[in-house]
Design a protein around this motif. Structure first.
Motif, PDB file in Angstrom:
ATOM      1  N   LEU A   1       0.743  -1.094   0.089  1.00 18.70           N
ATOM      2  CA  LEU A   1       0.035  -0.071  -0.001  1.00 18.70           C
ATOM      3  C   LEU A   1       0.951   1.112  -0.086  1.00 18.70           C
ATOM      4  O   LEU A   1       0.551   2.243  -0.520  1.00 18.70           O
ATOM      5  N   THR A   2       1.975   1.280   0.717  1.00 19.16           N
ATOM      6  CA  THR A   2       2.917   2.375   0.701  1.00 19.16           C
ATOM      7  C   THR A   2       3.287   2.676  -0.695  1.00 19.16           C
ATOM      8  O   THR A   2       3.646   4.001  -1.159  1.00 19.16           O
ATOM      9  N   ILE A   3       3.828   1.926  -1.465  1.00 19.81           N
ATOM     10  CA  ILE A   3       4.334   1.916  -2.873  1.00 19.81           C
ATOM     11  C   ILE A   3       3.292   1.994  -4.004  1.00 19.81           C
ATOM     12  O   ILE A   3       3.661   2.383  -5.078  1.00 19.81           O
ATOM     13  N   ALA A   4       2.154   1.520  -3.509  1.00 16.59           N
ATOM     14  CA  ALA A   4       1.059   1.295  -4.662  1.00 16.59           C
ATOM     15  C   ALA A   4       0.710   2.668  -5.309  1.00 16.59           C
ATOM     16  O   ALA A   4       0.588   2.612  -6.592  1.00 16.59           O
ATOM     17  N   PRO A   5       0.613   3.874  -4.629  1.00 12.91           N
ATOM     18  CA  PRO A   5       0.039   5.142  -5.307  1.00 12.91           C
ATOM     19  C   PRO A   5       1.217   5.240  -6.389  1.00 12.91           C
ATOM     20  O   PRO A   5       0.811   6.037  -7.547  1.00 12.91           O
ATOM     21  N   TYR A   6       2.401   5.447  -5.895  1.00  8.43           N
ATOM     22  CA  TYR A   6       3.624   5.721  -6.921  1.00  8.43           C
ATOM     23  C   TYR A   6       3.504   4.674  -8.053  1.00  8.43           C
ATOM     24  O   TYR A   6       3.743   5.177  -9.256  1.00  8.43           O
ATOM     25  N   ILE A   7       3.376   3.509  -7.883  1.00  8.75           N
ATOM     26  CA  ILE A   7       3.301   2.669  -9.080  1.00  8.75           C
ATOM     27  C   ILE A   7       2.118   2.653  -9.810  1.00  8.75           C
ATOM     28  O   ILE A   7       2.311   2.616 -11.176  1.00  8.75           O
ATOM     29  N   VAL A   8       0.955   3.241  -9.250  1.00 13.69           N
ATOM     30  CA  VAL A   8      -0.246   3.425 -10.122  1.00 13.69           C
ATOM     31  C   VAL A   8       0.120   4.846 -11.273  1.00 13.69           C
ATOM     32  O   VAL A   8      -0.133   4.771 -12.303  1.00 13.69           O
ATOM     33  N   ARG A   9       0.942   5.693 -10.207  1.00 11.21           N
ATOM     34  CA  ARG A   9       1.177   6.834 -10.861  1.00 11.21           C
ATOM     35  C   ARG A   9       2.171   6.383 -12.262  1.00 11.21           C
ATOM     36  O   ARG A   9       2.153   7.154 -13.369  1.00 11.21           O
ATOM     37  N   ASN A  10       3.152   5.748 -11.929  1.00 10.80           N
ATOM     38  CA  ASN A  10       4.093   5.162 -13.137  1.00 10.80           C
ATOM     39  C   ASN A  10       3.322   4.569 -14.407  1.00 10.80           C
ATOM     40  O   ASN A  10       3.898   4.612 -15.419  1.00 10.80           O
ATOM     41  N   ALA A  11       2.470   3.680 -14.056  1.00 12.80           N
ATOM     42  CA  ALA A  11       1.588   2.838 -14.903  1.00 12.80           C
ATOM     43  C   ALA A  11       0.878   3.894 -15.876  1.00 12.80           C
ATOM     44  O   ALA A  11       0.794   3.576 -17.059  1.00 12.80           O
ATOM     45  N   ILE A  12       0.576   5.094 -15.201  1.00 12.22           N
ATOM     46  CA  ILE A  12      -0.479   6.243 -15.970  1.00 12.22           C
ATOM     47  C   ILE A  12       0.691   6.822 -16.866  1.00 12.22           C
ATOM     48  O   ILE A  12       0.534   6.913 -18.111  1.00 12.22           O
ATOM     49  N   VAL A  13       1.977   7.250 -16.324  1.00 13.41           N
ATOM     50  CA  VAL A  13       2.842   8.078 -16.826  1.00 13.41           C
ATOM     51  C   VAL A  13       3.310   7.311 -18.220  1.00 13.41           C
ATOM     52  O   VAL A  13       3.760   7.646 -19.309  1.00 13.41           O
ATOM     53  N   GLN A  14       3.700   5.978 -17.818  1.00 12.19           N
ATOM     54  CA  GLN A  14       4.850   5.339 -18.644  1.00 12.19           C
ATOM     55  C   GLN A  14       3.904   4.289 -19.496  1.00 12.19           C
ATOM     56  O   GLN A  14       4.303   3.588 -20.401  1.00 12.19           O
TER      57      GLN A  14
ATOM     58  N   GLY B   1       8.746  12.852 -26.912  1.00 15.01           N
ATOM     59  CA  GLY B   1       7.809  12.347 -27.800  1.00 15.01           C
ATOM     60  C   GLY B   1       6.749  11.090 -27.174  1.00 15.01           C
ATOM     61  O   GLY B   1       6.561  11.096 -25.895  1.00 15.01           O
ATOM     62  N   ASP B   2       6.513  10.289 -28.033  1.00 15.19           N
ATOM     63  CA  ASP B   2       5.819   9.119 -27.827  1.00 15.19           C
ATOM     64  C   ASP B   2       6.652   8.127 -26.994  1.00 15.19           C
ATOM     65  O   ASP B   2       5.919   6.891 -26.649  1.00 15.19           O
ATOM     66  N   VAL B   3       7.932   8.371 -27.168  1.00  9.88           N
ATOM     67  CA  VAL B   3       8.958   7.193 -26.448  1.00  9.88           C
ATOM     68  C   VAL B   3       8.992   7.443 -25.074  1.00  9.88           C
ATOM     69  O   VAL B   3       9.452   8.327 -24.645  1.00  9.88           O
ATOM     70  N   THR B   4       8.545   6.664 -24.377  1.00 10.57           N
ATOM     71  CA  THR B   4       8.566   6.751 -22.704  1.00 10.57           C
ATOM     72  C   THR B   4       9.788   5.955 -22.011  1.00 10.57           C
ATOM     73  O   THR B   4      10.684   5.348 -22.945  1.00 10.57           O
ATOM     74  N   GLU B   5      10.174   6.443 -20.907  1.00  9.18           N
ATOM     75  CA  GLU B   5      11.202   5.794 -20.390  1.00  9.18           C
ATOM     76  C   GLU B   5      11.104   4.268 -20.282  1.00  9.18           C
ATOM     77  O   GLU B   5      12.096   3.556 -20.364  1.00  9.18           O
ATOM     78  N   ALA B   6       9.875   3.784 -20.269  1.00  5.90           N
ATOM     79  CA  ALA B   6       9.571   2.271 -19.899  1.00  5.90           C
ATOM     80  C   ALA B   6       9.921   1.842 -21.432  1.00  5.90           C
ATOM     81  O   ALA B   6      10.392   0.580 -21.524  1.00  5.90           O
ATOM     82  N   ASP B   7       9.615   2.375 -22.226  1.00  2.27           N
ATOM     83  CA  ASP B   7      10.044   1.794 -23.671  1.00  2.27           C
ATOM     84  C   ASP B   7      11.346   1.699 -23.945  1.00  2.27           C
ATOM     85  O   ASP B   7      11.990   0.883 -24.608  1.00  2.27           O
ATOM     86  N   LEU B   8      12.199   2.872 -23.466  1.00  2.00           N
ATOM     87  CA  LEU B   8      13.522   2.686 -23.760  1.00  2.00           C
ATOM     88  C   LEU B   8      14.075   1.513 -22.855  1.00  2.00           C
ATOM     89  O   LEU B   8      15.203   0.975 -23.311  1.00  2.00           O
ATOM     90  N   SER B   9      13.541   1.404 -21.691  1.00  2.00           N
ATOM     91  CA  SER B   9      14.172   0.342 -20.773  1.00  2.00           C
ATOM     92  C   SER B   9      14.004  -1.039 -21.258  1.00  2.00           C
ATOM     93  O   SER B   9      14.876  -1.941 -21.161  1.00  2.00           O
ATOM     94  N   ALA B  10      12.538  -1.124 -21.977  1.00  2.00           N
ATOM     95  CA  ALA B  10      12.604  -2.279 -22.868  1.00  2.00           C
ATOM     96  C   ALA B  10      13.350  -2.537 -23.733  1.00  2.00           C
ATOM     97  O   ALA B  10      13.811  -3.935 -24.045  1.00  2.00           O
ATOM     98  N   ARG B  11      13.588  -1.562 -24.433  1.00  2.00           N
ATOM     99  CA  ARG B  11      14.809  -1.826 -25.429  1.00  2.00           C
ATOM    100  C   ARG B  11      16.169  -2.247 -25.168  1.00  2.00           C
ATOM    101  O   ARG B  11      16.883  -2.967 -25.700  1.00  2.00           O
ATOM    102  N   GLN B  12      16.450  -1.482 -23.960  1.00  2.00           N
ATOM    103  CA  GLN B  12      17.848  -1.789 -23.533  1.00  2.00           C
ATOM    104  C   GLN B  12      17.939  -3.203 -22.834  1.00  2.00           C
ATOM    105  O   GLN B  12      18.929  -3.849 -23.094  1.00  2.00           O
ATOM    106  N   TYR B  13      16.962  -3.824 -22.313  1.00  2.00           N
ATOM    107  CA  TYR B  13      16.890  -5.057 -21.870  1.00  2.00           C
ATOM    108  C   TYR B  13      17.214  -6.003 -22.990  1.00  2.00           C
ATOM    109  O   TYR B  13      17.637  -7.108 -22.727  1.00  2.00           O
ATOM    110  N   ALA B  14      16.387  -5.728 -24.043  1.00  2.00           N
ATOM    111  CA  ALA B  14      16.410  -6.602 -25.150  1.00  2.00           C
ATOM    112  C   ALA B  14      17.746  -6.562 -26.060  1.00  2.00           C
ATOM    113  O   ALA B  14      18.322  -7.697 -26.305  1.00  2.00           O
TER     114      ALA B  14
END
Length: 841
Positions: A228-241, A287-300
């Motif tokens: 519950l402590t980290i949930a608000p920030y995770i929800v915020r990240n899901a919306i942003v990313q 633009g439309d490229v989020t930090e999550a998109d970049l992270s996924a590419r770097q993992y790949a």
């Protein structure tokens, strides 16, 4: 006897003393950090590198621009905990990195307190004070306190989380569980690696709570509050990313930065981290490229590099592990003198840390959660990237274990005194391995010495690795001391003891190894590896009041006995066999000369050993055959199978001559005799022998059974027509002495066929107690087997004579009795005479 009031007063004084010491430690911690901050110029230094990013995030938060990089674009790259902390400091003191560093120093000093409280629960009060002192003066902590980085806050929250969880386990009160959950949530919002805390809580719960009444609901509440402590920030990240990313997106850049063509192929960067922009991979969202998109590419990209360099992965993992738990030399080379000393301070603590991990815990609670966290961060370092910053959040736990290691060594070296066992005949045996399936002669010797009242301590250089252990050996395991792990607290403490108390003895023993064994570097390396373990045995010898060490085998065990003798002043003797005196043994003559006496199991060996000594010392070599407990091997008529069957027993090594035996079975078949052959044993030549059996088409006749226990072996002897020992001299000059299975077969009345190697002719007298053939001659073996099968009367006559020979020369009572006489005249009578003279004077 102290009254209740006196005990209470004592406890109050002790508590007050502890509080005063801790106050002093906290004052020292504060002074050290403040002094470093002023002396280094870090107090007013502008933020740089990662500091600059944290500072920018904090300023944006304070200005109401949200958690953003540039004031407009939301970021999820790093967790928000530390930027929020900086923003709070700036809100109170203004935007001042200097003020933030001062507040951070206060938090760093406060970390010492929960570290002390936690260590007290795990290891006791004195160790906790040492742990507090280490946290206060540890150079890494002082150095990091001057930087605006998340590590200091993460350290405080990590120790606080574990301490609250420990309180929750002890008191069982729900508020503690909830507080631990909140602290864990804040920790995950400060360092993304701690998102795994629910798993740590579950593993801790399973390992630390042994009773059936586990507080499952309270654990669920703890984990629930954390989420519950980290949930608000995770929800915020899901919306942003626009996808679920957890508390940070930095993982992709970290993974690719440590798994790329340079880290796999360039020695300069192995185990290192490289900014991914160097490879044309973006780190900034746009633009439309989020930090999550970049992270996924770097993992790949990182996984692509891993798959392309799979064969180099073990080497990379080794570099990462070294970087996490030792020193990365790329950093070390580029550091100044201060930086080098800071890094070396961690290396200096490593032996104590390892000793503390293995030491017996003296506190009320076992440190399960710190161990789990250390394991978790090691795994993360191997998966992602490890350096001193990755290690930082769990470093207080490393210092706690280091303090425990120091305390354990202190107790062993300076607090523990040698304890002499009560009177009686005491003796130490040093053996390569006890128990050992093939060395039943040592077991019989141990049994007979114990029956005669000897207090025997067995030192085993290796733990028992055999799949089958003789039942009679189990009762002696309680008197067996095994060589400990190289970095165990006891072993390190023993070496520290001799270096501190008897440095000349320690140097002399080491010099002996270097001088006497230098003719063969491989052998010398083995003895040097054994040296610290021998010091551990020497300390045990002192504590148990032992005055004599007897080594079975004149090779490595005898070297260990001589090292123990030099370190303690105890005398030593040797039982020599065959392998140990005919193969590489550069220190053999030195050991023979220093030993009080040497016994060996054949007259053939006696002649060889006496030739190595000057005339004045040759009388110390004694013949002592291996003895049998004849009541366990009753003589009786055999009931062999309808088909002829021969038996061979022993390790599957070159000295046993099995290829000639298998060839003899083939020759018997060509003669028209279908003779079955059972081979009992295992070893390095098994595959080669099985291939020979297949090539000769002997699978129906020749079977390799592996190692069997003695009752099953005796049963097989009862069903065989003969025992065949095809012994040869190996290419490395190794050979049998008198194989013990030969004696056992002769005692049971099983006819024997053996080669004329080494001491075998001393017991197998051709035509009287058995059949003797030339070694390495399959034809002679085939002819001997055929003759024995054709003349059962002669076989029975030789078997009867063999039993008489065994009864006359190879009974355990007579042979161990002769050994006892040597011990009596060398050790115990001398000791009694010394005591008598002391009493008389």
């Amino acid at each position: 006897m102290a009254t209740v009031a006196e005990k209470t007063t004592f406890q109050q004084r002790r508590t007050m003393k502890t509080k005063l010491i801790m106050t002093g430690i906290l004052a020292v911690a504060l002074s050290a950090r403040a002094g470093y901050l002023l002396a280094s110029g870090r107090l007013d230094a502008p933020p740089k590198w990662d500091e600059r990013h944290y500072h920018t995030y904090a300023v944006n938060l304070l200005a109401g621009k949200g958690y953003t990089r540039d004031g407009t674009t939301p970021t999820s790259f790093w967790p928000p905990g530390y930027p929020a902390f900086l923003a709070g400091v700036y809100a109170v003191f203004g935007i001042s990195p200097s003020a933030a560093r001062i507040v951070q120093i206060a938090i760093d000093v406060l970390t010492v307190l929960p570290a002390f409280l936690l260590a007290r629960r795990y290891f006791g009060e004195r160790t906790a004070l040492v742990a507090g002192g280490l946290c206060a003066l540890y150079p890494y902590f002082i150095y990091r306190s001057g930087f605006l980085l998340a590590e200091s806050a993460a350290m405080f929250l990590a120790v606080l989380t574990v301490y609250l969880a420990t309180l929750a386990r002890r008191n069982g009160r729900l508020p503690y569980w909830l507080a631990a959950g909140i602290a864990a949530g804040l920790l995950a919002l400060t360092k993304a690696a701690f998102q795994i805390m629910p798993v740590i809580f579950l593993l801790w719960f399973l390992l630390a709570f042994r009773n059936r009444r586990r507080p499952v609901l309270k654990l669920a509440a703890c984990i629930g509050v954390m989420l519950l402590t980290i949930a608000p920030y995770i929800v915020r990240n899901a919306i942003v990313q626009k996808r679920l990313v957890g508390v940070a997106t930095e993982g992709g850049m970290t993974f690719y930065g440590s798994h790329n063509k340079l880290t796999f192929n360039d020695p300069e960067f192995k185990g290192f981290w490289i900014n991914t922009e160097r490879f044309g991979v973006e780190n900034q969202a746009h633009g439309d490229v989020t930090e999550a998109d970049l992270s996924a590419r770097q993992y790949a990209e990182g996984w692509k590099a891993v798959r392309a360099n799979a064969g180099k992965m073990p080497e990379l993992l080794l570099h990462k592990f070294s970087n996490m738990w030792f020193i990365h030399f790329h950093y070390f080379r580029n550091d100044g003198l201060g930086g080098k000393l800071v890094r070396l301070s961690f290396v200096a603590l490593l032996p104590f840390f390892l000793a503390g991990l293995l030491a017996k815990k003296r506190g009320a609670v076992k440190p399960v959660m710190p161990q789990l966290l250390l394991g978790m961060f090691t795994i993360l370092a191997l998966v992602f990237y490890g350096n001193s910053r990755m290690r930082a959040p769990v470093e207080p736990f490393i210092l706690m274990f280091a303090a425990a290691g120091m305390a354990a060594m202190w107790r062993r070296v300076f607090a523990a005194k040698a304890v002499e066992a009560p009177g009686g005949k005491k003796l130490a045996y040093i053996i390569s391995q006890f128990p050992q399936t093939y060395e039943t002669f040592i077991l019989r010797e141990v049994e007979e010495l114990t029956r005669r009242g000897v207090q025997l301590t067995i030192f085993s250089l290796r733990t028992c690795r055999d799949k089958i252990v003789h039942e009679d050996a189990v009762k002696y395991l309680g008197n067996t001391v095994y060589s400990p792990f190289l970095f165990s607290a006891g072993l390190i403490a023993a070496n520290v003891f001799f270096i501190a108390r008897h440095p000349l003895r320690y140097i002399r023993a080491l010099f002996h190894v270097l001088l006497r064994c230098s003719a063969n570097p491989v052998y010398m390396a083995k003895v040097l590896a054994l040296f610290p373990k021998s010091a551990y045995f020497a300390r045990c010898v002192q504590r148990r009041g032992l005055r004599h060490i007897h080594a079975h085998w004149a090779s490595i065990p005898a070297d260990a006995a001589m090292i123990v003798s030099i370190l303690t002043g105890a005398r030593f003797s040797i039982t020599a066999h065959a392998y140990d005196i005919y193969t590489t043994n550069p220190s053999l003559v030195a050991k023979l000369r220093r030993a009080e006496f040497v016994v060996t199991c054949t007259a053939y060996n006696v002649a060889h050993l006496t030739s190595l000594l000057p005339p004045g010392q040759r009388t110390k070599i004694h013949l002592n055959y291996h003895g049998l407990a004849l009541d366990r091997f009753p003589f009786g008529r055999h009931a062999p199978h309808k088909e002829p069957r021969i038996l061979a027993v022993g390790r599957l090594t070159e000295t046993k001559g099995y290829p000639y035996l298998i060839e003899a079975v083939h020759l018997l078949r060509l003669r028209g005799i279908e003779c079955e052959c059972d081979i009992v044993g295992d070893g390095e030549l098994r595959r080669k022998l099985e291939r020979q059996i297949r090539e000769r088409g002997l699978e129906p006749l020749v079977k390799i059974h592996g190692v069997l226990n003695q009752p099953r072996l005796i049963e097989m002897m009862r069903g065989a027509n003969a025992l065949v020992m095809a012994s040869v001299i190996a290419r490395n000059n190794d050979r049998d002495g008198i194989p013990n299975v030969l004696l056992e077969a002769m005692a049971l009345g099983l006819p024997v066929i053996a080669t004329d190697v080494s001491g075998i002719p001393e017991v197998v007298i051709d035509g009287k107690t058995g059949t003797l053939v030339a070694s390495g001659d399959a034809v002679e073996i085939e002819q001997a087997v055929a003759a024995l099968l054709a003349n059962p009367g002669d076989a029975a006559r030789m078997a009867a004579n063999a039993r008489k020979k065994i009864e006359r020369d190879f009974g355990v009572n007579e042979n161990v009795g002769a050994l006892m006489n040597l011990f009596e005249t060398t050790i115990w009578r001398t000791e009694h005479a010394k005591k008598a003279r002391a009493v008389h004077s």
